[in-house]
Every structure is written in structure tokens, then in C-alpha cells.
Design an enzyme around this catalytic site. Sequence first.
Site, short mmCIF file in Angstrom:
data_model
loop_
_atom_site.label_atom_id
_atom_site.label_comp_id
_atom_site.label_asym_id
_atom_site.label_seq_id
_atom_site.Cartn_x
_atom_site.Cartn_y
_atom_site.Cartn_z
N GLY A 10 40.77 38.30 44.38
CA GLY A 10 41.75 39.39 44.51
C GLY A 10 41.65 40.30 43.31
O GLY A 10 40.56 40.75 42.93
N GLU A 86 51.08 34.09 38.25
CA GLU A 86 50.98 33.85 39.70
C GLU A 86 52.04 32.87 40.19
O GLU A 86 51.83 32.16 41.18
CB GLU A 86 49.57 33.35 40.04
C1 BEZ Z 1 42.45 36.38 42.35
O1 BEZ Z 1 41.56 35.65 42.67
O2 BEZ Z 1 42.25 37.51 42.01
C2 BEZ Z 1 43.80 35.83 42.42
C3 BEZ Z 1 44.43 35.82 43.61
C4 BEZ Z 1 45.70 35.29 43.68
C5 BEZ Z 1 46.30 34.78 42.56
C6 BEZ Z 1 45.62 34.78 41.36
C7 BEZ Z 1 44.37 35.31 41.28
#
Ligand code: BEZ
Length: 181
Positions: A10, A86
Site C-alpha cells: 500500500g 496501523e
Molecule cells: C503497506 O503495505 O503499505 C501497508 C498496508 C497496510 C498497513 C500498513 C502498511
Amino acid sequence: MQSVWLFGYGSLIWRPDFEFVSSKVAWVDGWTRRFWQGSHDHRGVPDAPGRVVTLVPAEGERCGGVAFEIAAPNVAEIFDALDYREKNGYDRCEAELSFEPAANNEIASTKKGIFYVANKSNFAFLGDAPITRIAEQIKISHGPSGANADYLLNLAQALRELEIVDEHVFAIERELLQLER
Ligand code: BEZ
């Protein structure tokens, strides 16, 4: 303790805000990326959550992203910071990461890696919705980290630059751009 690989699928792809030793494109098998997680604290607010990505189990599919190698002395501090960032429904998950082979006839190498997943039992999970509804929600959502639309557009652009095809993300991007015309 050895270095640890963190898989980003993400916002970490385009904005890794931590120190890392190396990074490369990686894949996790059996998972797919979906805009199914509500964001009350970054790309939306409690009364009007935005939508961000999580990984959803999907047999026969794989999700592409970027794996970051974190040096052993930094592991605890970086994961503590990410756990806090998160906290809106994500948990750490460990899985095998596959790295792209350097050449076509080479076998891809693998390493254990960690990623964050918001599973469907978390309080902020929104789940599936028609692509148009998802795009509409993203279009109107804003939070302390900025516009939800920027999150989607940055992710789609970063995936294209890495030559990772994700039809779910690209379809929502197309729909958003259509809504904005
Ligand atoms: C990521 O992989 O960018 C991510 C997605 C969700 C929560 C934390 C990191």
C-alpha cells in the site's frame, strides 16, 4: 538477530518513512490487494471513513509490492512505529515472499517476510462494494494524512512504475478519474 524483510503493498510502496538497507519487487502468493479497509485515522475520519488497501486471502492469486530489508538494530523501533501507525485494524502476518528472478531462466528466490493485514473481523473492515461506490467514497474522503484520492492515485502510479498489474486498483482509479471529469 538478522535483518527482517517487510512487504509493502500500500502506501509503503511509494512512501516508506523508515530506514532500510535494500528494497526490491516481491510477491506474496495466495493473497490479493483490495480497497476493503476503512480508514478513520489517515484517509478519512470516524464519521466518514475513507478506504485503504488490505490483503485478502485468494487461492491461486498473488499480490505484487515492494519488500524492504530492515537492518537488525532498527527492527524493533520500526515495527513499533508501524504497529502504532496501523493500529486501525491491522495485524502483522508472516509469509514467504518471492523475488523476481534476475533473468527468465533463473528460479525466483524467496525469503520470509512480514506484512500488515486488516482481516474481516476488525472493527474498521468495510468489505466489498461495487467499484463505482468504492471510487465515490474515495473521492469524497479526507483525513489527517490527506485526500483518499491521492492515496489511490499514488498507489496506482507506483504500481505502474514497478510494472505490477492490479486490475482492482486500476479499475477504481479509472472510475475515480471518470467521476472527476
Ligand atoms: C503497506 O503495505 O503499505 C501497508 C498496508 C497496510 C498497513 C500498513 C502498511
